[in-house]
Design an enzyme around this catalytic site. Sequence first.
Site, short mmCIF file in Angstrom:
data_model
loop_
_atom_site.label_atom_id
_atom_site.label_comp_id
_atom_site.label_asym_id
_atom_site.label_seq_id
_atom_site.Cartn_x
_atom_site.Cartn_y
_atom_site.Cartn_z
N TYR A 16 3.44 -3.18 -3.40
CA TYR A 16 3.51 -4.78 -4.03
C TYR A 16 1.83 -5.58 -3.54
O TYR A 16 1.10 -4.86 -2.94
CB TYR A 16 4.34 -5.04 -2.99
CG TYR A 16 4.89 -6.36 -3.11
CD1 TYR A 16 5.76 -6.50 -4.13
CD2 TYR A 16 4.34 -8.03 -2.03
CE1 TYR A 16 6.17 -7.73 -4.30
CE2 TYR A 16 4.35 -8.81 -2.64
CZ TYR A 16 5.33 -9.24 -3.81
OH TYR A 16 5.69 -10.25 -3.66
N ASP A 57 -6.13 -3.89 -1.57
CA ASP A 57 -5.33 -5.21 -1.79
C ASP A 57 -4.87 -4.50 0.06
O ASP A 57 -4.01 -4.46 0.61
CB ASP A 57 -3.52 -5.21 -2.12
CG ASP A 57 -2.47 -6.37 -1.65
OD1 ASP A 57 -2.94 -7.04 -0.66
OD2 ASP A 57 -1.80 -6.12 -2.03
N LYS A 100 -1.78 -12.93 6.09
CA LYS A 100 -0.92 -12.42 7.44
C LYS A 100 -1.14 -12.43 8.31
O LYS A 100 -1.56 -13.82 8.80
CB LYS A 100 -0.35 -11.30 6.44
CG LYS A 100 0.88 -11.23 5.85
CD LYS A 100 1.42 -10.13 5.71
CE LYS A 100 2.40 -9.69 4.17
NZ LYS A 100 2.89 -10.76 3.82
#
Length: 451
Positions: free
Chosen positions: A144, A241, A269
């Site tokens: 994702y 990523d 994050k």
Amino acid sequence: MQQPAPSTSLPERARRVIPGGVNSGQRNVPGLTDLVISRAQGASFWDSDGRQYTDYHAAFGPPLLGHNDPDVAGAVAEAGRKLDLCGVGVTEGEIELAETLVELIPSMERVLLTSTGSEATFHALRVARAVTGRRLVVKFQGCYHGWHDSVSLNVISAPERVGGKDPISTGILPEVLDATLVLRFNDPDGVRAAFAEHGADIAAVIVEPVPHNVGCLLPEQEFLQTLRDECTAHGSVLVFDEVITGIRHGLAGWQGVSGVVPDLTTMGKAIANGYPVGALGGRADLMDQFSSRPGAPVFFAGTYNGHPAVVAAALATLRKLRAEPVHEHVFRLGERVRAELPGVLAPLGVPAVVTGYGSVFVTYFMDELPRTYEDLLANDTGMFVGYRRRMVDQGIFELPLNLKRSHLSYAHTDADVDRLLEATERAVREQLAAGDAVADLSGASTMGGAR
């Protein structure tokens, strides 16, 4: 303006004015639709009824230090006393944060800040297409990379959708989906074949080096090295990523673990312990194409990029991670969970494997450790979701959605792990005794990740 009736509950009020009552697609968990969070501290959060939950969901992973860390909160408060958003020039904090990331992350020679990981991956693919003049992007089943159209496909796919285009949303133009090639994770032969056929038109390969949006598929070294070799040979841009893996798995990210260095890296994050910041960094020749440098052709903007509050949070987080044994602590607790959970589950006679890395763990209800997304189709979704729903009743919060990982933080203790092990054993026993499979509430064919 209509005022809510005094007797109206908070969840009812939310659903009246917020579609579904929540502000992100995966916060509306079946069976927990009335959950209203009122407070968070350390390893726990509390709901509006005063119930405490030991939190292993951790908002999909940002609070590596624990919720509302006092050092991070103090830095944000201090920044707010002297500075807010001015939207011109640069602040000293932005400079220091960029310098710190360049020092820590092997691939980063230049850095730009965003507000989310999705924005960072969007800009990474935009600049890759700009500098190569090419059309195609390669991603992998189970990974994702945010909400934008070119990568919003093939995350948690139903079996019949694997191998084809499986968008996670309607409203995406077919020609955008057609410009994305979806390959199998941990399949170096498949990567070589795709480059043999399409290499002259592949602008970028984007990958979660560890696909944590489906729990934890650990990458094989040959696979990551093949990505690097093929991108180098064909002039394509390799994007790691590391929105999840970066900082949480080590200050140098997964590229520091693997030794495979991408051209561009996206982060978010854990970099700011939960404050909304993302980052895109990499080779200077690529980063210098963005319009933050006068005259450069690739447009880059964002009103809240480099907001003083989130920059202060990121700097405080990184300082603490460098000064204190945070990674040693969370890695040790993570190893305890991964080592001891199999012994808890084995006497119950349920097929189960426990995997993860560092502070991340996940229990799959299947016979063997998975290598690819296709392997994960064997996971017993009813047991996975069902036992986690029962854990919530014991005050232990692992997100009860299929394939979602769990996290430990610096605020978790050995006593928390002891309680987690006991609660897991009890919850799985109860789920087995119930004798009725919980319906697949995961939304498997449409579910993505979280940025």
